[in-house]
Write an enzyme that holds these catalytic residues in place. Structure first.
Site, PDB file in Angstrom:
ATOM      1  N   ARG A 110       0.843  -1.193   0.000  1.00  0.00           N
ATOM      2  CA  ARG A 110       0.000   0.000   0.000  1.00  0.00           C
ATOM      3  C   ARG A 110       0.873   1.236   0.000  1.00  0.00           C
ATOM      4  O   ARG A 110       1.915   1.280   0.656  1.00  0.00           O
ATOM      5  CB  ARG A 110      -0.893   0.004   1.242  1.00  0.00           C
ATOM      6  N   SER A 179       7.993  -5.324   6.376  1.00  0.00           N
ATOM      7  CA  SER A 179       7.698  -6.344   7.394  1.00  0.00           C
ATOM      8  C   SER A 179       8.378  -7.676   7.079  1.00  0.00           C
ATOM      9  O   SER A 179       7.733  -8.729   6.982  1.00  0.00           O
ATOM     10  CB  SER A 179       6.185  -6.510   7.529  1.00  0.00           C
ATOM     11  N   ASP A 232       6.131  -2.942  11.178  1.00  0.00           N
ATOM     12  CA  ASP A 232       4.737  -2.570  11.396  1.00  0.00           C
ATOM     13  C   ASP A 232       4.422  -2.263  12.858  1.00  0.00           C
ATOM     14  O   ASP A 232       3.589  -1.394  13.148  1.00  0.00           O
ATOM     15  CB  ASP A 232       3.787  -3.635  10.849  1.00  0.00           C
TER      16      ASP A 232
END
Length: 501
Positions: A110, A179, A232
């Site tokens: 994203r 991540s 994250d």
């Protein structure tokens, strides 16, 4: 043959037949009783092994605190990695300007942009887009992967409106949530240790992922600087702190689990060099790898671990996270089916398939409030093709769900208490009105109500009523997304100029 003799023979035969039927029925009843007793014995043994009395949890929390100390002292000195994140400036709410975020954590990534307006404006505007990575790109070359990401970023940048442009003379800045396992060397650099989640590009391993992204952005003509490389959980902490200055730690309880918290910089012996001006440093605990003799592990947990892709690793994660709770339930049901014919004389074939029972399904069964537990019945048909289950069997399954979820929630609370103890927030002094907030993100915590409620009540049990009034757990939904952009802002090269204006 006389009529009387025939009648006697018929009556005798009927009596023998009736006796045989009665005997057969008695045998079946005894077999069913033995099966029920065996099922109950398995369930009771499982309950005992999963027990989490507060005394055991206290010892577990102490072990967590001890491992935190050891991990801060020396790399490799603890089961907890206690990684220095190089984030020494958490957002304050004063940040202003346009900032981007890129969140790469799986088959989708994203990109996001936010306009920050300082204390009064806060998040003025926010836009994002999600992009799927084609499977062949996940196993191609490093250039192909990062070119694909940079091209998507360029398309997104090209859609900037007039109200979402960087100030004249300023380069766009990006927070990069990555991540995957990384050996971080600064706030904006880190070398990839290994790929996971279906990625397999050997040439990237050992390389600085920020440098790889920067080169790709230059190739496609995107003028942007990576200001912060974060994972994250650190992003969730940043998002939580931005919304509430009392946030001291972040925990993710979703498919996986992790925790990060703000530590005093002078309490990190392994961190060399000058201490940061802020006096604090965010530590990425990687608490999924925590292990202790006080963890209540069962035969099902041990078998799951042995058969996993990482045996002996991530033990804490394997008993509390959403990836594994449903699988633990499946393994208990399989034993009951094999040893006590829980679902009949034939073991349902799908019950032997690992990870076929997902935790959201377990949650739906656990929360079934209908009188005959119809949700449990329908989920058994959908997942395992098991039909015609009795209410007694369905009640047993709800009981097992409760045992597994309760253990996971209470162990999670023990971990959080360990963090509070490490930073001295497990007690309060007379007249101290300091608040301690834990930002919590992840689908397991957000959607599994009984798990969430049990975690909160267990933390209150640890703290006592008085102290628990000063400790709050807040849902930080999607905190890691905007958190990366906020960290780009709090580590901006234009920070002093922004503060002066």
């Amino acid at each position: 043959m006389k009529k009387e003799t025939v009648v006697a023979v018929v009556v005798g035969a009927a009596a023998v037949c009736a006796a045989a039927v009665a005997a057969d029925a008695l045998v079946r009843r005894r077999r069913q009783t033995r099966r029920r007793e065996k099922v109950r014995a398995i369930a009771d043994a499982f309950r005992r092994r999963c027990a989490t009395p507060i005394e055991k949890l206290q010892r577990l929390a102490d072990a967590m605190t001890d491992e935190m100390h050891a991990g801060l002292l020396l790399d490799g000195g603890s089961k907890l990695k206690m990684l220095v994140s190089y984030v020494d400036n958490l957002p304050t709410g004063d940040e202003k300007g346009l900032f981007y975020a890129l969140d790469l954590g799986g088959t989708n990534f994203r990109v996001m942009r936010v306009v920050l307006g300082g204390q009064e404006g806060r998040v003025v505007k926010q836009e994002s887009v999600e992009v799927s990575i084609p499977p062949h790109v996940m196993t191609a070359t490093s250039d192909e992967l990062f070119n694909f990401i940079a091209q998507a970023l360029k398309r997104f940048v090209d859609t900037e409106g007039e109200d979402m442009r960087p100030s004249p003379g300023r380069q766009r800045e990006l927070g990069f949530t990555f991540s995957f396992p990384v050996n971080q060397t600064s706030i904006s650099s880190g070398n990839l240790i290994k790929w996971t989640k279906g990625f397999s590009i050997d040439e990237t391993v050992g390389q600085d992922v920020v440098a790889e992204l920067t080169k790709a952005m230059e190739r496609v003509g995107v003028d942007m600087r990576v200001a912060a490389l974060v994972n994250d959980t650190v992003g969730t902490l940043a998002g939580g702190r931005y919304n509430n200055p009392d946030v001291i730690a972040a925990v993710i309880l979703g498919t996986g689990t992790n925790a990060a918290y703000a530590e005093r910089a002078n309490a990190i012996p392994k961190m060399k060099g000058a201490l940061p001006k802020s006096g604090e440093m965010v530590i990425n605990m990687e608490w999924g790898s925590f292990h202790s003799s006080h963890l209540p592990l069962t035969e099902y947990d041990k078998a799951l671990d042995i058969e996993s892709l990482n045996p002996g690793d991530q033990i804490f994660e394997k008993v509390i996270s959403g990836m594994y709770l449903g699988e633990i339930l499946r393994r208990v049901l399989l034993k009951m089916a094999e040893e006590a014919a829980l679902f009949g004389d034939v073991v349902p074939p799908k019950l032997t398939s690992p990870f076929i029972l997902r935790t959201p399904v377990m949650s739906a069964m656990h929360h079934d409030t209908s009188s005959d537990l119809t949700v449990v019945g329908s989920k058994l048909r959908e997942v395992f093709e098991i039909s015609n289950t009795s209410v007694e069997t369905r009640e047993l399954i709800v009981e097992l769900c409760n045992i597994i979820a309760t253990r996971g929630a209470r162990l999670s609370a023990a971990g959080i208490f360990g963090i509070l103890k490490k930073v001295g927030r497990d007690t309060i002094q007379k007249g101290d009105k300091k608040k301690s907030v834990i930002a919590l993100d992840g689908g397991l915590f957000e959607h599994y109500t009984k798990f969430r409620d049990c975690l909160k009540s267990t933390l209150t049990e640890f703290l006592g009523d008085e102290v628990s009034e000063s400790v709050t757990i807040e849902l930080s939904n999607d905190g890691s997304g905007i958190g990366a952009a906020l960290l780009a802002a709090s580590h901006s090269r234009y920070l002093e100029a922004t503060e002066e204006s």
